[in-house]
Motif scaffolding. Structure first.
Motif, PDB file in Angstrom:
ATOM      1  N   LEU A   1      14.282  -9.945  -1.834  1.00 26.34           N
ATOM      2  CA  LEU A   1      13.564  -9.194  -2.854  1.00 26.34           C
ATOM      3  C   LEU A   1      14.242  -7.836  -3.057  1.00 26.34           C
ATOM      4  O   LEU A   1      15.005  -7.387  -2.202  1.00 26.34           O
ATOM      5  N   TYR A   2      13.945  -7.195  -4.173  1.00 23.13           N
ATOM      6  CA  TYR A   2      14.565  -5.913  -4.494  1.00 23.13           C
ATOM      7  C   TYR A   2      13.489  -4.835  -4.523  1.00 23.13           C
ATOM      8  O   TYR A   2      12.883  -4.564  -5.537  1.00 23.13           O
ATOM      9  N   GLY A   3      13.255  -4.257  -3.356  1.00 27.29           N
ATOM     10  CA  GLY A   3      12.205  -3.247  -3.228  1.00 27.29           C
ATOM     11  C   GLY A   3      12.711  -1.868  -3.604  1.00 27.29           C
ATOM     12  O   GLY A   3      13.871  -1.681  -3.965  1.00 27.29           O
ATOM     13  N   ASP A   4      11.784  -0.888  -3.508  1.00 30.92           N
ATOM     14  CA  ASP A   4      12.136   0.497  -3.781  1.00 30.92           C
ATOM     15  C   ASP A   4      12.747   1.090  -2.514  1.00 30.92           C
ATOM     16  O   ASP A   4      12.037   1.310  -1.536  1.00 30.92           O
ATOM     17  N   ARG A   5      14.056   1.302  -2.533  1.00 26.00           N
ATOM     18  CA  ARG A   5      14.786   1.734  -1.336  1.00 26.00           C
ATOM     19  C   ARG A   5      14.379   0.893  -0.127  1.00 26.00           C
ATOM     20  O   ARG A   5      14.084   1.413   0.933  1.00 26.00           O
ATOM     21  N   GLY A   6      14.350  -0.404  -0.370  1.00 26.96           N
ATOM     22  CA  GLY A   6      14.114  -1.344   0.721  1.00 26.96           C
ATOM     23  C   GLY A   6      12.669  -1.629   1.059  1.00 26.96           C
ATOM     24  O   GLY A   6      12.384  -2.454   1.927  1.00 26.96           O
ATOM     25  N   ARG A   7      11.741  -0.919   0.375  1.00 27.35           N
ATOM     26  CA  ARG A   7      10.321  -1.104   0.684  1.00 27.35           C
ATOM     27  C   ARG A   7       9.688  -2.146  -0.225  1.00 27.35           C
ATOM     28  O   ARG A   7       9.796  -2.060  -1.451  1.00 27.35           O
ATOM     29  N   LEU A   8       9.002  -3.108   0.395  1.00 27.94           N
ATOM     30  CA  LEU A   8       8.359  -4.200  -0.353  1.00 27.94           C
ATOM     31  C   LEU A   8       6.904  -3.859  -0.644  1.00 27.94           C
ATOM     32  O   LEU A   8       6.311  -2.991  -0.014  1.00 27.94           O
TER      33      LEU A   8
ATOM     34  N   PRO B   1       3.028  -5.980  -2.081  1.00 25.19           N
ATOM     35  CA  PRO B   1       2.418  -7.299  -2.280  1.00 25.19           C
ATOM     36  C   PRO B   1       2.818  -7.898  -3.632  1.00 25.19           C
ATOM     37  O   PRO B   1       2.997  -9.110  -3.750  1.00 25.19           O
ATOM     38  N   GLU B   2       2.990  -7.042  -4.651  1.00 24.75           N
ATOM     39  CA  GLU B   2       3.353  -7.517  -5.997  1.00 24.75           C
ATOM     40  C   GLU B   2       4.734  -8.187  -5.993  1.00 24.75           C
ATOM     41  O   GLU B   2       4.986  -9.118  -6.753  1.00 24.75           O
ATOM     42  N   LEU B   3       5.640  -7.680  -5.165  1.00 23.42           N
ATOM     43  CA  LEU B   3       6.967  -8.297  -5.053  1.00 23.42           C
ATOM     44  C   LEU B   3       6.913  -9.559  -4.199  1.00 23.42           C
ATOM     45  O   LEU B   3       7.600 -10.547  -4.478  1.00 23.42           O
ATOM     46  N   ILE B   4       6.109  -9.515  -3.149  1.00 24.63           N
ATOM     47  CA  ILE B   4       6.112 -10.616  -2.174  1.00 24.63           C
ATOM     48  C   ILE B   4       5.388 -11.855  -2.715  1.00 24.63           C
ATOM     49  O   ILE B   4       5.881 -12.984  -2.573  1.00 24.63           O
ATOM     50  N   GLU B   5       4.248 -11.648  -3.365  1.00 23.65           N
ATOM     51  CA  GLU B   5       3.408 -12.793  -3.726  1.00 23.65           C
ATOM     52  C   GLU B   5       4.153 -13.855  -4.560  1.00 23.65           C
ATOM     53  O   GLU B   5       4.088 -15.042  -4.223  1.00 23.65           O
TER      54      GLU B   5
ATOM     55  N   PRO C   1      -2.023  -3.726   2.593  1.00 23.82           N
ATOM     56  CA  PRO C   1      -2.154  -4.800   1.591  1.00 23.82           C
ATOM     57  C   PRO C   1      -1.143  -5.935   1.786  1.00 23.82           C
ATOM     58  O   PRO C   1      -1.436  -7.084   1.433  1.00 23.82           O
ATOM     59  N   ILE C   2      -0.003  -5.637   2.377  1.00 28.31           N
ATOM     60  CA  ILE C   2       0.975  -6.701   2.673  1.00 28.31           C
ATOM     61  C   ILE C   2       0.426  -7.584   3.789  1.00 28.31           C
ATOM     62  O   ILE C   2       0.518  -8.813   3.741  1.00 28.31           O
TER      63      ILE C   2
END
Ligand SMILES: *Cc1c(COP(=O)(O)O)cnc(C)c1O
Length: 342
Positions: free
Chosen positions: A107-114, A116-120, A157-158
């Motif tokens: 996944l492409y998080g914000d500076r590596g941070r994920l 729930p919206e990205l993970i789900e 939330p994750i």
């Protein structure tokens, strides 16, 4: 100044202080494969207690604690969800495929941070065409994110999503204490959210060797078997564990000094004409981009002539990492050098 060496390549380069060495030399040891090394047992219990986890397992490296956790929480052909910058994916030699026969969804998080919206959307449906999504791995702080960090409230939330979907959640906490001294979050709460936590003692905490994997009793029982298979069962490891205990007792609060030092370098870089951009300096990592006229490899060589060691970090990018063997005098030397080399 001429002879001063400042090693900013990584926070792994620290050497044991005389007081840490003294603690190591006086450690009570036994054969840890027989479970008889009381210093190792003490370190494992102490680390577990800090994070509100049931058990700990002392291992030679953070790569091993991460790989063991992934093996514990997946079956062959499963899929691990992680950010594309994740250490478990980028810097562990493809170990997820080798050790666990699992695939990775990046996944492409914000500076590596994920989030729930990205993970789900990355969690596969129950369909025989798809690998079984079984594990999410978070990193805190994020190395390639320039030391960015999560608050506990970002992780909650994750955790809820993973629980709802039946996925396990592992934390690569190689630099978890760097995050904790900034957020002020209660480490005990971490034990509620994660199935596994990997904590490095040999990064900013200054121990020469070692990481601890934390988990529930049954996880650590399984993890111990996997550690043995990987060749990570150590014997009189209490000498090393003693360094870890010393580090936890003495070197956590001072991480703030490393962060202040990193911020000072970051601020100085912003004012330099040959620097195109600097990532926000959140903890002890400074990542910056040189402008188009510069070559990162030449730049690193140039600094080396002034006794400053650092690494390139991709095209035009350079990384500095501060740690307990870097004094404010050294930081002043670094800043003066950066100002005068072009
Ligand atoms: C350093 C590091 C590790 C573990 O590295 P080892 O050298 O194997 O101890 C794991 N994750 C991250 C993010 C790291 O920076």
């Amino acid at each position: 100044m001429q002879s001063m060496i400042v090693d900013l390549r990584s926070d792994t380069v620290t050497k044991p202080s005389p007081a840490m060495l003294a603690a190591m030399m006086s450690a009570k040891v036994g054969d840890d494969v027989y479970g008889e090394d009381e210093t190792v047992l003490e370190l494992e219990a102490k680390t577990a207690d800090i994070f509100g986890m049931e058990c700990g397992l002392f291992c030679p490296s953070g790569t091993m604690t991460n790989q063991i956790a992934i093996k514990c929480f997946t079956n062959p052909l499963d899929e691990v969800i992680a950010d594309e910058t994740a250490h478990v994916y980028r810097y562990e030699g493809g170990g997820i495929a080798f050790n666990s026969a699992a695939s990775v969804r990046l996944l492409y998080g914000d500076r590596g941070r994920l989030t729930p919206e990205l993970i789900e959307p990355a969690i596969n449906p129950d369909n025989i065409h798809n690998p079984v999504s079984s594990l999410v791995v978070l990193e805190n702080t994020v190395n390639r994110g320039g030391g960015s960090y999560y608050y506990l409230s970002d992780i909650e939330p994750i955790y809820h999503l993973c629980k709802l979907k039946g996925l396990k959640l592992h934390l690569d906490g190689a630099r978890i204490f760097n995050a904790l001294v900034e957020t002020g979050d209660d480490p005990k709460a971490y034990g509620e959210l994660f199935d596994g936590i990997s904590v490095c003692l040999s990064k900013g905490l200054g121990a020469p060797v070692g990481s601890v994997l934390l988990g529930r009793k049954e996880t650590i029982k399984k993890a111990k078997r996997i550690r043995k298979v990987l060749g990570g069962g150590m014997r009189q490891a209490g000498f090393l564990a003693a360094a870890g205990i010393y580090a936890l007792d003495n070197n956590v609060d001072r991480l703030k000094e490393d962060h202040a030092n990193a911020r000072a370098i970051g601020e100085a870089l912003l004012a330099l004409p040959y620097v195109a951009s600097v990532m926000p300096v959140d903890t002890n990592i400074v990542i910056f981009r040189l402008d188009e006229s510069q070559n990162a490899e030449h730049f690193v060589e140039k600094l080396a002539h002034h006794g400053i060691k650092c690494n390139t970090f991709g095209k035009q990018m350079v990384r500095f990492v501060t740690h307990l063997d870097v004094s404010t005098t050294m930081i002043d030397h670094v800043i003066e050098t950066l100002k005068k080399i072009y």
